[in-house]
Motif scaffolding. Structure first.
Motif, PDB file in Angstrom:
ATOM      1  N   ILE A 221       0.853  -1.199   0.000  1.00 49.11           N
ATOM      2  CA  ILE A 221       0.000   0.000   0.000  1.00 49.11           C
ATOM      3  C   ILE A 221       0.886   1.245   0.000  1.00 49.11           C
ATOM      4  O   ILE A 221       1.514   1.576   1.015  1.00 49.11           O
ATOM      5  CB  ILE A 221      -1.005   0.052   1.159  1.00 49.11           C
ATOM      6  N   GLY A 222       0.927   1.904  -1.110  1.00 51.88           N
ATOM      7  CA  GLY A 222       1.738   3.092  -1.281  1.00 51.88           C
ATOM      8  C   GLY A 222       1.035   4.124  -2.129  1.00 51.88           C
ATOM      9  O   GLY A 222      -0.204   4.107  -2.252  1.00 51.88           O
ATOM     10  N   PRO A 223       1.761   5.041  -2.741  1.00 50.44           N
ATOM     11  CA  PRO A 223       1.159   6.166  -3.455  1.00 50.44           C
ATOM     12  C   PRO A 223       0.168   5.780  -4.541  1.00 50.44           C
ATOM     13  O   PRO A 223      -0.866   6.444  -4.697  1.00 50.44           O
ATOM     14  CB  PRO A 223       2.371   6.893  -4.037  1.00 50.44           C
ATOM     15  N   PHE A 230      -7.866   8.227  -2.600  1.00 50.64           N
ATOM     16  CA  PHE A 230      -8.167   9.654  -2.498  1.00 50.64           C
ATOM     17  C   PHE A 230      -9.269  10.041  -3.481  1.00 50.64           C
ATOM     18  O   PHE A 230     -10.195  10.784  -3.136  1.00 50.64           O
ATOM     19  CB  PHE A 230      -6.921  10.488  -2.780  1.00 50.64           C
ATOM     20  N   GLU A 231      -9.141   9.564  -4.712  1.00 47.60           N
ATOM     21  CA  GLU A 231     -10.152   9.916  -5.713  1.00 47.60           C
ATOM     22  C   GLU A 231     -11.518   9.380  -5.329  1.00 47.60           C
ATOM     23  O   GLU A 231     -12.539  10.071  -5.455  1.00 47.60           O
ATOM     24  CB  GLU A 231      -9.742   9.382  -7.086  1.00 47.60           C
ATOM     25  N   LEU A 232     -11.569   8.122  -4.849  1.00 46.25           N
ATOM     26  CA  LEU A 232     -12.847   7.562  -4.416  1.00 46.25           C
ATOM     27  C   LEU A 232     -13.460   8.409  -3.309  1.00 46.25           C
ATOM     28  O   LEU A 232     -14.660   8.721  -3.336  1.00 46.25           O
ATOM     29  CB  LEU A 232     -12.650   6.127  -3.928  1.00 46.25           C
ATOM     30  N   ASN A 239     -13.632  13.766   2.833  1.00 52.44           N
ATOM     31  CA  ASN A 239     -12.452  14.639   2.855  1.00 52.44           C
ATOM     32  C   ASN A 239     -11.387  14.190   3.855  1.00 52.44           C
ATOM     33  O   ASN A 239     -10.423  14.920   4.088  1.00 52.44           O
ATOM     34  CB  ASN A 239     -12.870  16.086   3.184  1.00 52.44           C
ATOM     35  N   TYR A 240     -11.515  12.989   4.411  1.00 50.95           N
ATOM     36  CA  TYR A 240     -10.723  12.656   5.592  1.00 50.95           C
ATOM     37  C   TYR A 240     -10.307  11.191   5.541  1.00 50.95           C
ATOM     38  O   TYR A 240     -11.063  10.324   5.088  1.00 50.95           O
ATOM     39  CB  TYR A 240     -11.575  12.918   6.835  1.00 50.95           C
ATOM     40  N   LEU A 241      -9.097  10.899   6.061  1.00 49.64           N
ATOM     41  CA  LEU A 241      -8.578   9.534   6.023  1.00 49.64           C
ATOM     42  C   LEU A 241      -7.711   9.233   7.228  1.00 49.64           C
ATOM     43  O   LEU A 241      -6.836  10.018   7.590  1.00 49.64           O
ATOM     44  CB  LEU A 241      -7.736   9.336   4.753  1.00 49.64           C
ATOM     45  N   TRP A 242      -7.972   8.080   7.841  1.00 48.57           N
ATOM     46  CA  TRP A 242      -6.979   7.427   8.688  1.00 48.57           C
ATOM     47  C   TRP A 242      -6.377   6.314   7.835  1.00 48.57           C
ATOM     48  O   TRP A 242      -7.073   5.365   7.462  1.00 48.57           O
ATOM     49  CB  TRP A 242      -7.626   6.806   9.927  1.00 48.57           C
ATOM     50  N   PRO A 243      -5.111   6.403   7.493  1.00 49.89           N
ATOM     51  CA  PRO A 243      -4.530   5.410   6.587  1.00 49.89           C
ATOM     52  C   PRO A 243      -4.371   4.044   7.242  1.00 49.89           C
ATOM     53  O   PRO A 243      -4.467   3.882   8.463  1.00 49.89           O
ATOM     54  CB  PRO A 243      -3.162   6.008   6.232  1.00 49.89           C
ATOM     55  N   ALA A 244      -4.078   3.070   6.403  1.00 54.80           N
ATOM     56  CA  ALA A 244      -3.789   1.715   6.869  1.00 54.80           C
ATOM     57  C   ALA A 244      -2.612   1.743   7.835  1.00 54.80           C
ATOM     58  O   ALA A 244      -1.682   2.535   7.682  1.00 54.80           O
ATOM     59  CB  ALA A 244      -3.495   0.812   5.683  1.00 54.80           C
ATOM     60  N   MET A 245      -2.625   0.833   8.837  1.00 55.80           N
ATOM     61  CA  MET A 245      -1.627   0.967   9.908  1.00 55.80           C
ATOM     62  C   MET A 245      -1.081  -0.338  10.462  1.00 55.80           C
ATOM     63  O   MET A 245      -0.327  -0.343  11.422  1.00 55.80           O
ATOM     64  CB  MET A 245      -2.245   1.773  11.072  1.00 55.80           C
ATOM     65  N   TYR A 265      -4.555  16.237  -3.501  1.00 54.57           N
ATOM     66  CA  TYR A 265      -5.946  15.839  -3.747  1.00 54.57           C
ATOM     67  C   TYR A 265      -6.912  16.632  -2.869  1.00 54.57           C
ATOM     68  O   TYR A 265      -8.103  16.724  -3.185  1.00 54.57           O
ATOM     69  CB  TYR A 265      -6.124  14.356  -3.477  1.00 54.57           C
ATOM     70  N   GLY A 266      -6.435  17.162  -1.751  1.00 55.68           N
ATOM     71  CA  GLY A 266      -7.307  17.871  -0.830  1.00 55.68           C
ATOM     72  C   GLY A 266      -7.842  16.993   0.286  1.00 55.68           C
ATOM     73  O   GLY A 266      -8.880  17.307   0.887  1.00 55.68           O
ATOM     74  N   ILE A 267      -7.150  15.913   0.595  1.00 56.70           N
ATOM     75  CA  ILE A 267      -7.573  14.994   1.647  1.00 56.70           C
ATOM     76  C   ILE A 267      -6.861  15.344   2.950  1.00 56.70           C
ATOM     77  O   ILE A 267      -5.639  15.498   2.985  1.00 56.70           O
ATOM     78  CB  ILE A 267      -7.267  13.535   1.266  1.00 56.70           C
ATOM     79  N   VAL A 268      -7.636  15.451   4.031  1.00 55.55           N
ATOM     80  CA  VAL A 268      -7.088  15.672   5.354  1.00 55.55           C
ATOM     81  C   VAL A 268      -6.685  14.314   5.922  1.00 55.55           C
ATOM     82  O   VAL A 268      -7.511  13.403   6.005  1.00 55.55           O
ATOM     83  CB  VAL A 268      -8.109  16.342   6.283  1.00 55.55           C
ATOM     84  N   VAL A 269      -5.426  14.169   6.300  1.00 58.01           N
ATOM     85  CA  VAL A 269      -4.938  12.899   6.824  1.00 58.01           C
ATOM     86  C   VAL A 269      -4.787  12.993   8.328  1.00 58.01           C
ATOM     87  O   VAL A 269      -4.176  13.936   8.850  1.00 58.01           O
ATOM     88  CB  VAL A 269      -3.599  12.506   6.173  1.00 58.01           C
ATOM     89  N   GLY A 270      -5.358  12.034   9.013  1.00 57.79           N
ATOM     90  CA  GLY A 270      -5.208  11.923  10.459  1.00 57.79           C
ATOM     91  C   GLY A 270      -4.625  10.574  10.809  1.00 57.79           C
ATOM     92  O   GLY A 270      -3.972   9.918   9.980  1.00 57.79           O
ATOM     93  N   SER A 271      -4.854  10.130  12.019  1.00 60.26           N
ATOM     94  CA  SER A 271      -4.371   8.822  12.446  1.00 60.26           C
ATOM     95  C   SER A 271      -5.305   8.277  13.509  1.00 60.26           C
ATOM     96  O   SER A 271      -5.999   9.026  14.190  1.00 60.26           O
ATOM     97  CB  SER A 271      -2.934   8.911  12.973  1.00 60.26           C
ATOM     98  N   SER A 272      -5.309   6.966  13.652  1.00 66.41           N
ATOM     99  CA  SER A 272      -6.266   6.297  14.508  1.00 66.41           C
ATOM    100  C   SER A 272      -5.921   6.456  15.983  1.00 66.41           C
ATOM    101  O   SER A 272      -4.909   7.059  16.356  1.00 66.41           O
ATOM    102  CB  SER A 272      -6.336   4.815  14.131  1.00 66.41           C
TER     103      SER A 272
END
Length: 980
Positions: A221-223, A230-232, A239-245, A265-272
């Motif tokens: 899982i990379g770019p 992101f597009e989906l 507008n928001y994502l906690w990525p795979a971890m 893309y305009g996605i706000v990235v956070g974390s779990s």
């Protein structure tokens, strides 16, 4: 609250479509361009797209997707221009208010209506403007209040020209045509109901496997994968994502291109919840610890009571590294990799609270020093043990968003108090539609009822939980419908209500497969979810559902699964070839997979029962059927991962990933050695073997009962049935038994005498005769017609809670029916969820539902109320029942979310209901009224069962009792579950 003035184009445009290969897609805005429409593509020419050079890169990038979407529809790709020079006579002008001079000039001239859009969060307007620029006769103007507002306006247009958000992720085809137009009316999309809306990619072993095989090759899982994600998200208006971890996945920040792309893309990235300040402890703590060893050479522990300085610098490094990006910062601390908060030098709860308070203070200082005012939003997630610490006194600054978790099984654990609702930082939620953990995991299929999601998330929003919604979607694939609904609800909380959640599925399915198929697909998905509400396919295990009671509870459930599969396949055959892959992914695979998972356990249970009954051939036959169902299930998944879409989804679906040990596998079966013998055996309904429990018949439900005539050996023999009375009917009077014949016994009610009678059916074969006793109660046709409510029969009264005869709102509270919720067709909910509990004078002050019941028995009887297991750790979960004018009996739910595998909470979430029990006294036979009374709001009731002395213990509630309007029971298969 949402300020949406329109969630789409006009109804007229919504219902238009091009008939492509016999399919009429529900694709709003698709039309041949007329005088009230603007042609974006016509006669092989496409309108130019324009985004100003000064605008945000996210807007220009999304405009490129619109160009690609127009090419998908028409075969002609428009030019994307960054200057106004040489634009075509018809153009699409895209921009952000305040960042696009062209957009700002049209606003200043009063030619672009941005009322209700300008200055708002992620709002947009789409409007046709005449002669906006020299050389441009007409333009479709898409203007956003901010960069994501413009992006959503772009994707809105893509969807309206016929490109589904799931066109890539679910292979939904795009209908081709030469002319593409949009309606010329103005459309405004106001602010969303929830500010931040997104997903958590979690327990992502399948997604990782697929990503490595098909997208990245050298990455887990990379770019390249995140570009797709992101597009989906943007197409779904998220507008928001906690990525795979997880350990088997590359952490998000390892590949800095992923971080950069999120911003582009305009996605706000956070974390779990276990990943404070964007740090992934699974991958990042060990290298950091090795580089910052203790003076004695040992590795520092991830424990703030032991190594606060090393841990604080670990967090600081990430804050500094990601300071330039739009991020969400998780505050607080849990252990590494989703483990509990570790505090070696803080043993008591007050001591742990003090440590957490210090952590929050230190993290805030780090963010202030490294990120500054841009360090927003900041979130605190009181997940699992941290919730207990929060309730015990953790101080969370007012500007931090409190993100409330569910119990991992779709039941919100706690709602904010009035004081918490008024916090400037607001409130959010973390909600699962996919989960790995106790007591059982469900990651395989999209099995959570949309009405359940609606009921819980609506309840949260009523408590002002509207700042952030994070939905745990597992591997993404298989969660398409649930994720779409969550994001749709997050955008406009008021669009769907208690009676029309299925309409979302009608619209959603229509957009994927055509309007004329939307209603049928929605009905299939709703029934699929109802069966999963009885028990998720991932939760299927041995011996849960009865083979001997209530007309073969398990067999009836399997018959429902098979009927649904037959219905699904019939619909699939109506779709053109281009739609087959999408239909398999979104509809057929979930239905077929759930059927096979249940089927192999059904046959395994039949195998075990046959062994206990001392059967011969049947034992081995059921073993073979169970193993064949498992092989079919494996082949079905293999088709998904190797054939569908040309093998595009290699590895993305797997019911048994190696890291998910709780998933059901292949059930064990037994076999017996064949012998050249034969022998007659019978098992009458209600008995594992024999007929000690007589078959019960009532003239009210007029139901049938089965008798299994079986062979205790392997050599076939003839059999015969005889009845003691001419009004006793059997489905067959003779035949040959190889392993089993199921004989259905019924009563000819026009010939049967009135009153109570006993009868027998005698089975003869292999030199033996066995009799089955019958007990028949016939009140006659006139009594049946005079019934005004539910009629006791077979020793119980069973009621679907939505079938009340009277509803009485009181004190600003009420009950409402929620369709598509629970184990039947609807459930009832005490509303509003913010109502004040009623604890005194319940029979006069509480809103009530009334049910008429005709009792033939008297006594004090147990009453079980089946309620959905919603939670509130700080409140009560009570309701009350009363009979006639008698006193109210309060029933209370006691289970709390423990996370354990074998307690009351575990049982409730596995079964999907909590059974509240009490008792009522019936002093005289005849007509009575059972009253259901609200004590605490938001209680959801599915079924009510009164045991008057004949109720066997079963997993499901018994079939609903006869009542006016109830249809006679449908005939079941003569030999039990079909294909036996």
């Amino acid at each position: 609250m949402s300020n949406n003035k329109s969630n789409g184009w006009t109804r007229r445009s919504l219902l238009r479509g091009m008939a492509i290969a016999g399919v009429a897609p529900l694709l709003p805005g698709i039309a041949v361009a007329g005088q009230d429409e603007l042609a974006l593509v016509h006669d092989g020419s496409a309108a130019d797209l324009f985004v100003d050079q000064a605008d945000d890169p996210a807007v220009a990038r999304a405009a490129g997707d619109l160009a690609a979407d127009l090419a998908r529809v028409s075969g002609v790709r428009p030019r994307l221009q960054r200057t106004t020079s040489g634009l075509s006579g018809t153009a699409v002008l895209i921009g952000t208010i305040g960042a696009s001079p062209v957009i700002d000039r049209l606003i200043a001239e009063g030619r672009l209506d941005v009322a209700g859009v300008a200055g708002r969060w992620e709002a947009s307007v789409t409007q046709v403007v005449r002669r906006p620029l020299p050389g441009v006769d007409r333009a479709l103007v898409i203007a956003g209040s901010d960069r994501r507002g413009a992006v959503y306006g772009i994707y809105d247009t893509s969807e309206r020209i016929g490109v589904s958000p799931w066109h890539w992720w679910a292979d939904v085809p795009v209908a081709r045509r030469g002319t593409v137009g949009v309606e010329a009316g103005t459309v405004k999309r106001g602010e969303p109901s929830v500010r931040y809306r997104g997903i958590f990619i979690n327990d992502e072993q399948n997604l990782t496997t697929w990503s490595n095989r098909t997208q990245e090759r050298d990455k887990n899982i990379g770019p390249e994968t995140y570009k797709r994600i992101f597009e989906l998200l943007l197409r779904l208006k998220a507008n928001y994502l906690w990525p795979a971890m997880h350990p088997y996945t590359d952490h998000f920040n390892k590949h800095r291109d992923s971080v950069r792309l999120a911003d582009e893309y305009g996605i706000v990235v956070g974390s779990s919840h276990p990943e404070a300040l964007l740090r992934n402890g699974v991958h990042e703590w060990q290298p950091w610890a090795e580089a910052h060893r203790n003076p004695d050479g040992s590795l520092p522990e991830y424990d703030y009571t032991v190594n606060p300085g090393v841990i604080a610098e670990y967090w600081r490094a990430r804050a500094r590294e990601n300071a330039a990006f739009e991020s969400s910062w998780t505050i607080g601390m849990r252990g590494l990799h989703d483990s509990a908060f570790q505090t070696r030098h803080a043993k008591t709860v007050p001591e742990k609270v003090a440590v957490m308070n210090q952590i929050i203070t230190d993290q805030r200082r780090i963010l202030a020093e490294e990120v500054g005012a841009a360090a927003t939003p900041q979130i605190f997630i009181p997940y699992k043990e941290v919730l207990d610490l929060y309730n015990a006194g953790v101080r969370v600054p007012e500007d931090i968003t409190l993100v409330w978790p569910d119990d991992n099984h779709g039941n919100m654990r706690q709602m904010p108090t009035g004081e918490e609702q008024r916090r400037p930082g607001g409130n959010g939620l973390y909600y699962h539609i996919s989960y790995w953990g106790s007591p059982k995991s469900y990651l395989w299929l999209d099995t959570t009822q949309l009405s359940k999601i609606w009921q819980e998330l609506r309840r949260a929003h009523e408590h002002r939980v509207d700042r952030l919604w994070v939905i745990n979607v597992g591997d993404i694939k298989s969660q398409e419908a649930g994720l779409s609904f969550c994001m749709d609800l997050a955008w406009d909380i008021n669009r769907w209500g208690a009676g029309n959640v299925e309409d979302f599925l009608v619209e959603w399915a229509g957009r994927q497969f055509g309007q004329r198929h939307g209603r049928e697909i929605a009905a299939i998905r709703t029934e699929f979810a109802r069966l999963a509400a009885e028990r998720r396919p991932e939760f299927v295990d041995r011996g849960s559902i009865s083979l001997v009671h209530h007309g073969d509870e398990a067999g009836a459930r399997m018959a429902a699964h098979e009927a649904l599969l037959t219905r699904t396949r019939a619909l699939g055959r109506q779709l053109p070839p281009a739609y087959q892959d999408a239909f398999f992914e979104l509809v057929e695979y979930p239905v077929h997979g759930a059927y096979l998972m249940n089927l192999k356990y059904y046959w395994a249970d039949r195998n075990a029962l046959a062994a206990r009954q001392g059967r011969g051939a049947g034992v081995n036959r059921y073993a073979e059927l169970s193993e064949a169902a498992h092989a079919q299930e494996e082949a079905l998944t293999r088709r998904y991962t190797t054939e569908i879409a040309g093998g595009k989804w290699n590895g993305v679906v797997n019911p048994y990933p190696s890291q998910i040990p709780q998933a059901p596998g292949r059930p064990a079966v037994v076999r017996v050695t064949p012998q050249q013998t034969s022998g007659l055996g019978v098992a009458a309904e209600g008995n594992e073997t024999g007929a000690a429990r007589p078959l019960s018949f009532s003239s009210y439900p007029r139901d049938r009962r089965f008798v299994d005539v079986f062979n205790t050996g392997f050599r076939s023999f003839p059999w015969r049935a005889t009845t003691s009375h001419p009004w006793v009917r059997v489905s067959a009077i003779s035949g040959t038994v190889t392993d089993q014949v199921r004989v259905w016994v019924s009563i000819d009610w026009q010939r049967a005498p009135l009153g109570r009678h006993e009868a027998t059916v005698t089975f003869t074969g292999a030199g033996r005769s066995l009799s089955v006793p019958l007990r028949v109660h016939n009140d006659g046709e006139q009594a049946r017609r005079r019934a005004t409510g539910f009629v006791e029969a077979h020793g119980y009264v069973s009621i679907d809670a939505a079938h009340f005869h009277r509803r009485v709102p009181r004190g600003g509270a009420d009950w409402r029916a929620v369709t598509g919720l629970g184990r039947r067709q609807a459930a009832v909910e005490a509303v509003p969820s913010t109502a004040v509990p009623i604890t005194e004078d319940l029979t006069t002050r509480s809103p009530e539902l009334s049910y008429r019941i005709r009792f033939t028995s008297t006594g004090t009887f147990p009453v079980t109320v089946f309620r959905l297991p919603s939670l509130d750790a700080r409140g009560k979960r009570r309701l009350a029942i009363a009979l006639d004018d008698g006193p109210a009996v309060v029933l209370s739910g006691q289970a709390i979310a423990t996370g354990k595998k074998d307690d009351a909470w575990a049982r409730n979430v596995t079964e999907g209901v909590e059974k509240l029990t009490g008792s009522l006294t019936v002093s005289t036979p005849g007509e009575h009224v059972l009253r259901l009374l609200m004590v605490d709001p938001a209680m959801v009731v599915d079924q009510i069962v009164v045991d008057t002395g004949g109720l066997p213990a079963t997993y499901l509630a018994p079939p609903e009792s006869y009542h006016p309007g109830a249809a006679d029971r449908p005939a079941a298969a003569v030999d039990g579950f079909p294909n036996a």
